[in-house]
Design a protein around this motif. Structure first.
Motif, short mmCIF file in Angstrom:
data_model
loop_
_atom_site.label_atom_id
_atom_site.label_comp_id
_atom_site.label_asym_id
_atom_site.label_seq_id
_atom_site.Cartn_x
_atom_site.Cartn_y
_atom_site.Cartn_z
N ASP A 504 84.01 -21.34 18.43
CA ASP A 504 83.49 -22.74 19.17
C ASP A 504 82.30 -22.00 20.09
OD1 ASP A 504 85.07 -21.47 21.11
OD2 ASP A 504 86.02 -23.34 21.83
N VAL A 505 81.81 -20.74 19.88
CA VAL A 505 80.98 -20.13 20.44
C VAL A 505 80.03 -19.44 19.52
CG1 VAL A 505 80.44 -18.28 22.12
CG2 VAL A 505 82.29 -19.80 22.62
N GLU A 506 80.56 -18.88 18.37
CA GLU A 506 79.78 -18.19 17.66
C GLU A 506 80.01 -18.49 16.16
OE1 GLU A 506 77.20 -14.73 16.33
OE2 GLU A 506 77.47 -15.63 18.48
N GLY A 507 79.02 -18.65 15.30
CA GLY A 507 79.09 -19.07 13.97
C GLY A 507 79.79 -17.71 13.20
N GLU A 508 80.49 -18.24 12.09
CA GLU A 508 81.10 -17.12 11.38
C GLU A 508 81.85 -16.30 12.05
OE1 GLU A 508 78.18 -15.48 8.95
OE2 GLU A 508 77.46 -17.34 8.02
N ALA A 509 82.74 -16.67 12.95
CA ALA A 509 83.26 -15.82 14.13
C ALA A 509 84.67 -15.22 13.64
CB ALA A 509 83.73 -16.68 15.37
N VAL A 510 85.22 -15.86 12.75
CA VAL A 510 86.33 -15.11 12.19
C VAL A 510 86.18 -13.76 11.35
CG1 VAL A 510 88.61 -15.22 10.52
CG2 VAL A 510 87.72 -17.31 12.13
N SER A 511 85.22 -14.00 10.30
CA SER A 511 84.45 -12.90 9.42
C SER A 511 83.80 -11.69 10.65
CB SER A 511 83.62 -13.39 8.69
OG SER A 511 84.27 -14.17 7.44
N LYS A 512 83.32 -12.27 11.29
CA LYS A 512 82.60 -11.41 12.18
C LYS A 512 83.72 -10.33 12.96
CE LYS A 512 78.35 -13.52 12.85
NZ LYS A 512 77.62 -14.48 13.79
N THR A 513 84.82 -11.17 13.47
CA THR A 513 86.15 -10.29 14.10
C THR A 513 86.56 -9.15 13.23
OG1 THR A 513 86.28 -12.07 15.41
CG2 THR A 513 88.16 -10.68 15.09
N LEU A 514 86.65 -9.80 12.03
CA LEU A 514 87.49 -8.85 10.97
C LEU A 514 86.60 -7.78 10.56
CD1 LEU A 514 88.99 -11.74 8.71
CD2 LEU A 514 90.20 -10.37 10.30
N GLU A 515 85.29 -8.15 10.62
CA GLU A 515 84.27 -6.86 10.07
C GLU A 515 84.11 -5.91 11.12
OE1 GLU A 515 81.66 -7.17 7.08
OE2 GLU A 515 82.51 -9.26 6.41
N TYR A 516 84.00 -6.43 12.35
CA TYR A 516 83.82 -5.56 13.68
C TYR A 516 85.32 -4.71 13.89
CZ TYR A 516 79.75 -7.92 15.22
OH TYR A 516 78.46 -8.62 15.46
N SER A 517 86.33 -5.25 13.64
CA SER A 517 87.53 -4.44 13.50
C SER A 517 87.29 -3.26 12.59
CB SER A 517 88.61 -5.43 13.20
OG SER A 517 89.07 -6.22 14.14
N TYR A 518 86.84 -3.49 11.43
CA TYR A 518 86.66 -2.36 10.53
C TYR A 518 85.52 -1.36 11.01
CZ TYR A 518 86.57 0.61 6.42
OH TYR A 518 86.46 1.78 5.55
N ASP A 519 84.26 -2.00 11.33
CA ASP A 519 83.47 -1.09 12.04
C ASP A 519 84.11 -0.15 13.32
OD1 ASP A 519 81.42 -1.67 10.22
OD2 ASP A 519 80.71 -3.19 11.46
N ASP A 520 84.86 -0.89 14.03
CA ASP A 520 85.79 -0.02 14.85
C ASP A 520 86.28 1.36 14.39
OD1 ASP A 520 84.49 -1.32 17.05
OD2 ASP A 520 86.27 -2.57 17.23
N TRP A 521 87.12 0.87 13.45
CA TRP A 521 87.94 1.89 12.73
C TRP A 521 87.14 3.11 12.28
CZ3 TRP A 521 92.12 4.44 12.02
CH2 TRP A 521 92.74 5.01 10.82
N VAL A 522 85.99 2.60 11.60
CA VAL A 522 85.19 3.70 10.99
C VAL A 522 84.37 4.57 12.01
CG1 VAL A 522 82.98 3.91 10.02
CG2 VAL A 522 84.48 2.56 8.86
N MET A 523 84.19 3.76 13.39
CA MET A 523 83.40 4.25 14.36
C MET A 523 84.45 5.33 15.16
SD MET A 523 80.33 3.59 15.26
CE MET A 523 80.03 3.70 16.99
N SER A 524 85.54 5.10 15.28
CA SER A 524 86.64 6.12 15.61
C SER A 524 86.63 7.25 14.72
CB SER A 524 88.03 5.33 15.82
OG SER A 524 88.44 5.40 14.33
N HIS A 525 86.58 7.48 13.65
CA HIS A 525 86.49 8.62 12.81
C HIS A 525 85.18 9.26 13.18
CE1 HIS A 525 89.47 8.17 9.67
NE2 HIS A 525 89.47 6.87 10.20
N TYR A 526 84.00 8.64 13.30
CA TYR A 526 82.71 9.14 13.52
C TYR A 526 82.68 9.87 15.08
CZ TYR A 526 77.34 8.67 13.68
OH TYR A 526 76.19 9.06 13.96
N ALA A 527 83.37 9.28 15.93
CA ALA A 527 83.53 9.63 17.37
C ALA A 527 84.35 11.05 17.41
CB ALA A 527 84.16 8.60 18.31
N GLU A 528 85.44 10.75 16.64
CA GLU A 528 86.44 12.23 16.85
C GLU A 528 85.89 13.19 16.01
OE1 GLU A 528 89.53 13.79 18.30
OE2 GLU A 528 89.77 11.62 18.07
N LYS A 529 85.14 13.19 14.96
CA LYS A 529 84.43 14.35 14.39
C LYS A 529 83.57 14.84 15.35
CE LYS A 529 86.09 14.61 10.01
NZ LYS A 529 86.62 15.85 9.31
#
Length: 805
Positions: A504-529
């Motif tokens: 009720d704040v942001e459009g396409e919020a469910v998909s954005k939440t899910l895709e930001y979650s995957y980007d976080d996973w990817v970024m955790s690899h990027y950071a660790e390396k």
């Protein structure tokens, strides 16, 4: 007039590689067989995807080339996104830039129209009105009138077997019936050459329509500013313009030379001819007509170079890459380049349709990203400034990252490994140069901000995880970290604050939440390396935010309000909880529920058990395919509520491997390979999307798919080919071979790797790229024990399956 000898020569040339033909009367048998007659490129049909909703174009380009020269049949409406649709039936002219398979549209720069008689300045109706400069080809037109023999109906208009078009990688020709011109096209990386044979005596001309381009409303012109056209002597036209379409504010420059001096050149501004003697025009709606008394005694050649930097760059690109008036030499070089790249994967199949579909798909994977730097190494950056590359490097554009991170970029790490550093360094530079931050969908120096997430992080982190060197990973990290941790970007503050984005704040919020979650996973690899351990831990923890939009009561991902409550009404087929809000990006709750790529075993437990998860996954494919009326056309290729025509679904058939029911992955993947792809204009299940739709086919036909690219693992599917040999880095080879394969035999009975039994349903990138032979024994009945044991299931979230199941 075209002579019979010249026509026979042209048709003989077309026989060399087994052209994709839409079809002239064939004298091809008169041609001599050459060494290229057995080339793999003869299997490519460049017309695949030009019908239906594929949005591809059939014109010539070089692999990953800047120049995409080809016919324009359509410059408005969704199915005209590439500038070409097979059902249109008439051609406006030939422009020099096109997008391959996108859902959004732009490009179509520098339209050249060969014509006879008086100059006509408007294209007219693409269904052909017989008045303006649009021409039918080979007497064929779309519409509601009588249809010539040979037509058959299709989803989006009519597909003719007699349209006079012939094409193959690096070459295109068409007979323009109303213009009485035979047009042929071929390219280098940054330049193109046209050959026009005028077939009647009389006055002839070339029209350069510099106002032409894609526009959303057929009744309004393309949005152009700061355009300039200049006549230089009696054989050259140069120009520049800024285009405000999808990539708002992109710069394009061109230089055009003709092989025969024109008698008179006339410039037009707002469709009004400027006075004789005017050699330069500026404005928004500019055109030029180059007049000849007659051109029917010999073909007219036209060379065009383009640049994103300046006119001097376009001239330099042209003179460097096409110094002579040698159409046949350029054509031969283009065909050789395609043969070299396509031969990196040599496959065998007893099914000709499989061979044509495979190589047509492999061809499409190399139409993007596109080169976007001049021969001298200059390029226009995302800051609109001109930059200089180090010697030997190249800059690229046209990254459809929301799509291509899933299969195309993983495929490149196998068969285009030497190109990966350039492709990834391009994203690093964009992150540093762009005021918009990490690349999302960059096109010719402009960030379109199209689609959700910031998946350039996936491509960078995947290359990093797979050990690619020569990439400045650290240079882009501050920009990506800022996006993840600080930026006010499409719901990210709410995501960081609450662990989800309220619908009720942001459009396409469910998909954005899910895709930001995957980007976080990817970024955790990027950071660790890079040694940023604290960031890596925080991002990995945050990558489980997908849990916060999963409702255990319904077993669906669904919209949640800012008060923490699930929003009603909820329809898993619906686009949103109300007409005001769309909760999903080109999907619904059925498809969004299975977006998880990185933490599958934890996700399974949220369903209550692995069995419940597997049953729900079954229902994804078996629930009826009904969609609401407001569903976007991208939700296509339906199998139940599984939408294969849109990229977020591409990994979902492979999720059965994680539940231990790998035989279901085998059955689903084989069904999709056999039913969703055909070597036909309407042969794709949805938009091609810069190679992702085709990359899925290539990877899956090889029996491999990267569910989570940054993990560096490939899950097995159901290999379609009898044999494939993939050229790897360092002269190594990967051989994928099957025994007992064929129709009705999709099931893996056993696997061996380099002669030793292999019980796992997955294999690592490191193992594959060491080279060797992967042998699949196939059968008509499932071997339910293959991949069933927890020790044989794919890892997820950085842990083995046996640690989590």
């Amino acid at each position: 007039m075209v002579t019979r000898r010249r026509f026979l020569q042209g048709m003989a040339a077309l026989s060399v590689l087994g052209s994709s033909v839409r079809t002239l009367p064939s004298f091809a048998a008169a041609g001599k067989k050459t060494a290229l007659a057995d080339a793999v490129s003869r299997h490519v049909d460049v017309f695949v995807g030009t019908g239906g909703h594929g949005h591809t174009y059939p014109g010539p380009s070089m692999p990953f080339g800047m120049m995409q020269l080809g016919p324009d049949t359509n410059n408005s409406q969704w199915d005209g996104s590439s500038g070409y649709h097979q059902g249109d039936g008439s051609i406006m002219g030939f422009s020099h830039t096109h997008l391959s398979g996108t859902g959004a549209a732009d490009m179509l720069d520098v339209l050249v129209v060969p014509a006879m008689g008086p100059v006509l300045l408007q294209p007219g109706d693409r269904d052909y009105d017989g008045v303006n400069y649009t021409s039918r080809y080979d007497g064929v037109h779309a519409g509601n009138g009588p249809k010539p023999k040979g037509y058959r109906t299709g989803i989006k208009g009519y597909r003719s077997h007699y349209t006079g078009e012939q094409a193959r990688p690096g070459y295109y020709r068409v007979q323009l019936t109303d213009s009485h011109v035979l047009a042929e096209l071929t390219t280098t990386e940054r330049a193109g050459i046209h050959r026009y044979t005028f077939q009647q005596p009389g006055e002839a001309h070339l029209l350069v329509d510099f106002a032409h381009g894609f526009h959303d409303d057929p009744k309004t012109p393309a949005k152009v500013t700061d355009a300039e056209l200049k006549l230089v002597g009696n054989d050259t036209v140069v120009g520049s313009r800024v285009v405000h379409q999808w990539a708002n504010g992109r710069h394009i420059y061109f230089a055009m030379k003709v092989s025969r001096p024109f008698k008179r050149g006339v410039l037009y501004a707002n469709d009004t001819a400027l006075a004789d003697g005017n050699t330069q025009a500026s404005g928004t709606n500019l055109k030029a007509a180059l007049h000849y008394d007659t051109l029917n005694d010999a073909p007219l050649l036209v060379k065009v170079g383009i640049s994103g930097v300046d006119i001097e760059g376009a001239l330099r690109n042209l003179s460097t890459e096409i110094p002579a008036w040698d159409f046949d030499g350029v054509q031969a070089a283009a065909e050789a380049a395609w043969e070299k790249e396509l031969s990196r994967i040599r496959v065998q199949s007893s099914d000709d349709a499989v061979m044509r579909t495979f190589y047509s798909s492999l061809y499409h994977t190399m139409l993007a990203p596109t080169l976007f730097s001049d021969v001298d190494g200059r390029y226009r950056g995302m800051d609109m400034k001109v930059h200089q590359l180090p010697k030997g490097q190249h800059n690229y554009s046209t990254y459809s990252l929301w799509d291509t991170y899933r299969a195309e970029h993983p495929l490149f790490t196998l068969y285009q490994s030497e190109r990966v550093p350039d492709l990834v360094n391009g994203l690093v530079r964009m992150a540093q140069e762009s005021p918009a931050g990490p690349p999302v969908w960059p096109l010719q120096g402009i960030e379109t901000v199209c689609m959700i997430g910031y998946h350039s992080a996936v491509v960078i982190a995947e290359a990093q995880a797979k050990g690619f060197t020569g990439i400045d990973y650290a240079a882009a990290w501050p920009v990506f970290r800022k996006r993840a941790m600080e930026d006010d970007y499409f719901g990210l503050p709410e995501y960081r604050k609450r662990g989800y984005i309220p619908s009720d704040v942001e459009g396409e919020a469910v998909s954005k939440t899910l895709e930001y979650s995957y980007d976080d996973w990817v970024m955790s690899h990027y950071a660790e390396k890079l040694g940023h351990h604290e960031d890596a831990v925080a991002l990995k923890t945050r990558s489980q935010n997908y849990r916060n939009v999963f409702d255990k009561a319904t077993n669906f991902a669904r919209p949640r309000g800012s008060d923490g409550q699930w929003l009603e009404p909820f329809d898993p087929r619906g686009m949103g909880h109300s007409k005001k809000w769309r909760d999903f990006t080109e999907s619904n709750a059925w498809q969004a529920t299975f977006l998880n790529q990185h933490d599958v075993y934890t996700f399974m437990k949220m369903f209550g058990s692995v069995d419940v998860f597997e049953k729900k996954l079954d229902e994804l494919f078996t629930t009826d395919s009904e969609l609401p009326s407001d569903a976007p056309p991208d939700i296509a290729g339906m199998v139940g509520q599984f939408a294969f025509g849109n990229e977020p679904a591409h990994h979902m058939p492979y999720l059965y491997a994680y539940s231990g029911a790998h035989h279901k992955t085998q059955a689903r993947v084989r069904m999709l390979l056999e039913t969703m792809y055909l070597p036909e204009p309407d042969g794709l299940p949805g938009n091609e999307d810069c190679g992702q739709m085709s990359a899925w086919y290539v990877m899956s036909a090889l029996g491999l798919y990267a569910v989570d690219p940054v993990s560096t693992h490939y899950v097995f599917g159901s290999p379609l080919l009898d044999r494939a040999e993939v050229q790897l880095a360092g002269g190594k080879k990967l051989v994928v071979q099957t025994q007992g394969n064929g129709k009705g035999r999709p099931y893996i009975q056993s696997v061996s790797w380099n002669g030793k039994p292999w019980t796992k349903s997955w294999i690592s990138h490191e193992e594959l790229t060491a080279g060797g032979t992967l042998l699949f024994v196939m059968g008509d009945k499932p071997n339910t024990s293959f991949g069933k044991a927890p020790t044989d299931r794919p890892p997820s979230f950085g842990k083995s399956a046996s640690e989590q199941v």
